[in-house]
Write a protein that holds these residues in place. Structure first.
Motif, PDB file in Angstrom:
ATOM      1  N   ILE A 154       0.858  -1.182   0.000  1.00 29.30           N
ATOM      2  CA  ILE A 154       0.000   0.000   0.000  1.00 29.30           C
ATOM      3  C   ILE A 154       0.897   1.235   0.000  1.00 29.30           C
ATOM      4  O   ILE A 154       1.553   1.549   0.986  1.00 29.30           O
ATOM      5  CB  ILE A 154      -0.952   0.029   1.219  1.00 29.30           C
ATOM      6  N   LYS A 155       0.936   1.896  -1.149  1.00 33.97           N
ATOM      7  CA  LYS A 155       1.773   3.090  -1.294  1.00 33.97           C
ATOM      8  C   LYS A 155       0.933   4.355  -1.379  1.00 33.97           C
ATOM      9  O   LYS A 155       1.430   5.447  -1.187  1.00 33.97           O
ATOM     10  CB  LYS A 155       2.658   2.983  -2.545  1.00 33.97           C
ATOM     11  N   ALA A 156      -0.326   4.218  -1.707  1.00 31.66           N
ATOM     12  CA  ALA A 156      -1.238   5.350  -1.793  1.00 31.66           C
ATOM     13  C   ALA A 156      -2.636   4.822  -1.539  1.00 31.66           C
ATOM     14  O   ALA A 156      -2.971   3.706  -1.942  1.00 31.66           O
ATOM     15  CB  ALA A 156      -1.152   6.001  -3.172  1.00 31.66           C
ATOM     16  N   LYS A 157      -3.446   5.619  -0.877  1.00 32.32           N
ATOM     17  CA  LYS A 157      -4.774   5.130  -0.500  1.00 32.32           C
ATOM     18  C   LYS A 157      -5.713   4.983  -1.680  1.00 32.32           C
ATOM     19  O   LYS A 157      -6.581   4.128  -1.687  1.00 32.32           O
ATOM     20  CB  LYS A 157      -5.377   6.026   0.583  1.00 32.32           C
ATOM     21  N   ASN A 158      -5.560   5.797  -2.693  1.00 31.70           N
ATOM     22  CA  ASN A 158      -6.471   5.767  -3.828  1.00 31.70           C
ATOM     23  C   ASN A 158      -5.686   5.440  -5.099  1.00 31.70           C
ATOM     24  O   ASN A 158      -5.459   6.295  -5.939  1.00 31.70           O
ATOM     25  CB  ASN A 158      -7.204   7.105  -3.956  1.00 31.70           C
ATOM     26  N   ALA A 159      -5.254   4.177  -5.198  1.00 27.34           N
ATOM     27  CA  ALA A 159      -4.377   3.775  -6.298  1.00 27.34           C
ATOM     28  C   ALA A 159      -4.816   2.425  -6.862  1.00 27.34           C
ATOM     29  O   ALA A 159      -5.542   1.669  -6.214  1.00 27.34           O
ATOM     30  CB  ALA A 159      -2.936   3.687  -5.808  1.00 27.34           C
ATOM     31  N   LEU A 160      -4.358   2.157  -8.063  1.00 26.25           N
ATOM     32  CA  LEU A 160      -4.550   0.860  -8.704  1.00 26.25           C
ATOM     33  C   LEU A 160      -3.167   0.300  -8.994  1.00 26.25           C
ATOM     34  O   LEU A 160      -2.321   1.011  -9.531  1.00 26.25           O
ATOM     35  CB  LEU A 160      -5.353   1.013  -9.994  1.00 26.25           C
ATOM     36  N   GLU A 161      -2.955  -0.943  -8.619  1.00 25.84           N
ATOM     37  CA  GLU A 161      -1.696  -1.619  -8.904  1.00 25.84           C
ATOM     38  C   GLU A 161      -1.871  -2.512 -10.129  1.00 25.84           C
ATOM     39  O   GLU A 161      -2.813  -3.302 -10.196  1.00 25.84           O
ATOM     40  CB  GLU A 161      -1.277  -2.490  -7.719  1.00 25.84           C
ATOM     41  N   ILE A 162      -0.959  -2.381 -11.071  1.00 24.63           N
ATOM     42  CA  ILE A 162      -0.857  -3.362 -12.147  1.00 24.63           C
ATOM     43  C   ILE A 162       0.117  -4.410 -11.626  1.00 24.63           C
ATOM     44  O   ILE A 162       1.318  -4.168 -11.585  1.00 24.63           O
ATOM     45  CB  ILE A 162      -0.342  -2.743 -13.462  1.00 24.63           C
ATOM     46  N   GLU A 163      -0.418  -5.536 -11.176  1.00 20.23           N
ATOM     47  CA  GLU A 163       0.474  -6.562 -10.623  1.00 20.23           C
ATOM     48  C   GLU A 163       1.117  -7.382 -11.735  1.00 20.23           C
ATOM     49  O   GLU A 163       2.281  -7.758 -11.634  1.00 20.23           O
ATOM     50  CB  GLU A 163      -0.282  -7.487  -9.664  1.00 20.23           C
ATOM     51  N   ARG A 164       0.362  -7.658 -12.794  1.00 19.40           N
ATOM     52  CA  ARG A 164       0.915  -8.478 -13.870  1.00 19.40           C
ATOM     53  C   ARG A 164       0.361  -8.070 -15.231  1.00 19.40           C
ATOM     54  O   ARG A 164      -0.841  -7.900 -15.378  1.00 19.40           O
ATOM     55  CB  ARG A 164       0.569  -9.957 -13.663  1.00 19.40           C
ATOM     56  N   ILE A 165       1.255  -7.951 -16.183  1.00 21.43           N
ATOM     57  CA  ILE A 165       0.907  -7.954 -17.604  1.00 21.43           C
ATOM     58  C   ILE A 165       1.911  -8.903 -18.234  1.00 21.43           C
ATOM     59  O   ILE A 165       3.105  -8.624 -18.253  1.00 21.43           O
ATOM     60  CB  ILE A 165       1.029  -6.568 -18.279  1.00 21.43           C
ATOM     61  N   TYR A 166       1.419 -10.038 -18.701  1.00 19.55           N
ATOM     62  CA  TYR A 166       2.283 -11.019 -19.332  1.00 19.55           C
ATOM     63  C   TYR A 166       1.675 -11.452 -20.652  1.00 19.55           C
ATOM     64  O   TYR A 166       0.459 -11.643 -20.747  1.00 19.55           O
ATOM     65  CB  TYR A 166       2.486 -12.255 -18.438  1.00 19.55           C
ATOM     66  N   VAL A 167       2.538 -11.610 -21.654  1.00 14.19           N
ATOM     67  CA  VAL A 167       2.123 -11.990 -23.003  1.00 14.19           C
ATOM     68  C   VAL A 167       3.043 -13.109 -23.474  1.00 14.19           C
ATOM     69  O   VAL A 167       4.255 -13.067 -23.233  1.00 14.19           O
ATOM     70  CB  VAL A 167       2.229 -10.768 -23.952  1.00 14.19           C
ATOM     71  N   LEU A 168       2.461 -14.099 -24.148  1.00 14.11           N
ATOM     72  CA  LEU A 168       3.277 -15.168 -24.721  1.00 14.11           C
ATOM     73  C   LEU A 168       4.358 -14.574 -25.614  1.00 14.11           C
ATOM     74  O   LEU A 168       4.096 -13.635 -26.376  1.00 14.11           O
ATOM     75  CB  LEU A 168       2.416 -16.133 -25.544  1.00 14.11           C
ATOM     76  N   LYS A 169       5.541 -15.126 -25.517  1.00 13.16           N
ATOM     77  CA  LYS A 169       6.700 -14.589 -26.245  1.00 13.16           C
ATOM     78  C   LYS A 169       6.430 -14.452 -27.743  1.00 13.16           C
ATOM     79  O   LYS A 169       6.844 -13.477 -28.365  1.00 13.16           O
ATOM     80  CB  LYS A 169       7.919 -15.488 -25.989  1.00 13.16           C
ATOM     81  N   GLU A 170       5.711 -15.399 -28.336  1.00 10.88           N
ATOM     82  CA  GLU A 170       5.445 -15.346 -29.779  1.00 10.88           C
ATOM     83  C   GLU A 170       4.588 -14.145 -30.173  1.00 10.88           C
ATOM     84  O   GLU A 170       4.524 -13.783 -31.347  1.00 10.88           O
ATOM     85  CB  GLU A 170       4.798 -16.642 -30.274  1.00 10.88           C
ATOM     86  N   PHE A 171       3.964 -13.488 -29.183  1.00 10.75           N
ATOM     87  CA  PHE A 171       3.130 -12.315 -29.463  1.00 10.75           C
ATOM     88  C   PHE A 171       3.776 -11.005 -28.999  1.00 10.75           C
ATOM     89  O   PHE A 171       3.137  -9.954 -29.046  1.00 10.75           O
ATOM     90  CB  PHE A 171       1.735 -12.486 -28.846  1.00 10.75           C
ATOM     91  N   HIS A 172       5.031 -11.067 -28.539  1.00 11.66           N
ATOM     92  CA  HIS A 172       5.737  -9.835 -28.182  1.00 11.66           C
ATOM     93  C   HIS A 172       5.872  -8.971 -29.432  1.00 11.66           C
ATOM     94  O   HIS A 172       6.066  -9.481 -30.540  1.00 11.66           O
ATOM     95  CB  HIS A 172       7.126 -10.143 -27.620  1.00 11.66           C
ATOM     96  N   GLY A 173       5.755  -7.658 -29.257  1.00 12.21           N
ATOM     97  CA  GLY A 173       5.892  -6.738 -30.382  1.00 12.21           C
ATOM     98  C   GLY A 173       4.641  -6.629 -31.232  1.00 12.21           C
ATOM     99  O   GLY A 173       4.648  -5.970 -32.271  1.00 12.21           O
ATOM    100  N   LYS A 174       3.545  -7.248 -30.790  1.00 12.30           N
ATOM    101  CA  LYS A 174       2.304  -7.215 -31.568  1.00 12.30           C
ATOM    102  C   LYS A 174       1.206  -6.408 -30.863  1.00 12.30           C
ATOM    103  O   LYS A 174       0.024  -6.596 -31.121  1.00 12.30           O
ATOM    104  CB  LYS A 174       1.835  -8.632 -31.870  1.00 12.30           C
ATOM    105  N   LYS A 175       1.604  -5.545 -29.936  1.00  8.71           N
ATOM    106  CA  LYS A 175       0.700  -4.612 -29.240  1.00  8.71           C
ATOM    107  C   LYS A 175      -0.234  -5.261 -28.215  1.00  8.71           C
ATOM    108  O   LYS A 175      -1.119  -4.597 -27.697  1.00  8.71           O
ATOM    109  CB  LYS A 175      -0.142  -3.786 -30.231  1.00  8.71           C
ATOM    110  N   VAL A 176      -0.052  -6.545 -27.913  1.00  5.55           N
ATOM    111  CA  VAL A 176      -0.910  -7.205 -26.930  1.00  5.55           C
ATOM    112  C   VAL A 176      -0.697  -6.592 -25.545  1.00  5.55           C
ATOM    113  O   VAL A 176      -1.661  -6.273 -24.840  1.00  5.55           O
ATOM    114  CB  VAL A 176      -0.671  -8.733 -26.899  1.00  5.55           C
ATOM    115  N   GLY A 177       0.562  -6.400 -25.168  1.00  2.70           N
ATOM    116  CA  GLY A 177       0.867  -5.772 -23.874  1.00  2.70           C
ATOM    117  C   GLY A 177       0.282  -4.373 -23.788  1.00  2.70           C
ATOM    118  O   GLY A 177      -0.250  -3.978 -22.745  1.00  2.70           O
ATOM    119  N   GLN A 178       0.359  -3.618 -24.871  1.00  7.46           N
ATOM    120  CA  GLN A 178      -0.192  -2.258 -24.886  1.00  7.46           C
ATOM    121  C   GLN A 178      -1.710  -2.287 -24.707  1.00  7.46           C
ATOM    122  O   GLN A 178      -2.270  -1.477 -23.977  1.00  7.46           O
ATOM    123  CB  GLN A 178       0.169  -1.547 -26.193  1.00  7.46           C
TER     124      GLN A 178
END
Length: 179
Positions: A83-107
């Motif tokens: 807890i770093k701020a009372k009114n915050a959202l944490e992105i804990e994970r964004i993971y994409v299969l390696k074969e789809f890296h660079g294809k805007k899936v993470g974005q």
């Protein structure tokens, strides 16, 4: 590609994509023993069930032709890993299969996280990223995140340093009353 919220019925798909993407991302830089320990504990059915039924945590799949190719996990309130701020959202994970890296899936998953942050009307979005993951650090910097702290992440018996980054959400002020 579509983004959809993950439910308890998806637990096996979540476990599979979670373990696979984490291993693809970090196996080459960590011992097999530490990776195996983290994958078994971090993606156990019991842990995922608890996370999926937590009202302050949400998972989303990125799917292409009915295949899960990536996922997002966000936390608010007491479910944030720190807890770093009372009114915050944490992105804990964004993971994409390696074969789809660079294809805007993470974005696209990142954009979904920001959409959720706006819906929840939080003041900032934050996350931790391994200091040895320059690709991810560049991605978040490109999207306006700035370093604000560091913390230790344990992978098995290895203590690693995560860079903590945050993005202040722009609050739209109501138009001035000109009457």
């Amino acid at each position: 590609m579509k983004i959809r919220k993950v439910g308890i019925k998806d637990i096996n798909k979540l476990r599979e994509i979670g373990k696979l993407t984490f291993a693809e991302t970090f196996s080459s830089d960590n011992s097999e023993e530490n990776m195996n320990e983290y994958l078994e504990n971090g993606f156990s059915t019991e842990k995922l069930k608890a996370e999926l039924t937590d009202k302050n945590a949400e998972f989303y799949f990125a799917e292409l032709d009915e295949k899960v190719i990536g996922y997002l996990k966000v936390n608010v309130g007491e479910s944030q890993t720190e807890i770093k701020a009372k009114n915050a959202l944490e992105i804990e994970r964004i993971y994409v299969l390696k074969e789809f890296h660079g294809k805007k899936v993470g974005q696209i998953l990142y954009d979904k996280a920001l959409e959720l942050a706006q819906e929840k009307d939080v003041e900032n979005v934050w996350l931790g990223v391994w200091e040895e993951n320059p690709r991810a650090i560049r991605f978040y910097e490109k999207n306006g995140f700035v370093l604000f702290e560091k913390h230790v992440f344990k992978l098995g018996n290895d203590e690693q340093t995560d860079i903590m980054m945050k993005l202040e959400m722009n609050k739209k002020k109501p138009a001035a009353n000109t009457v």
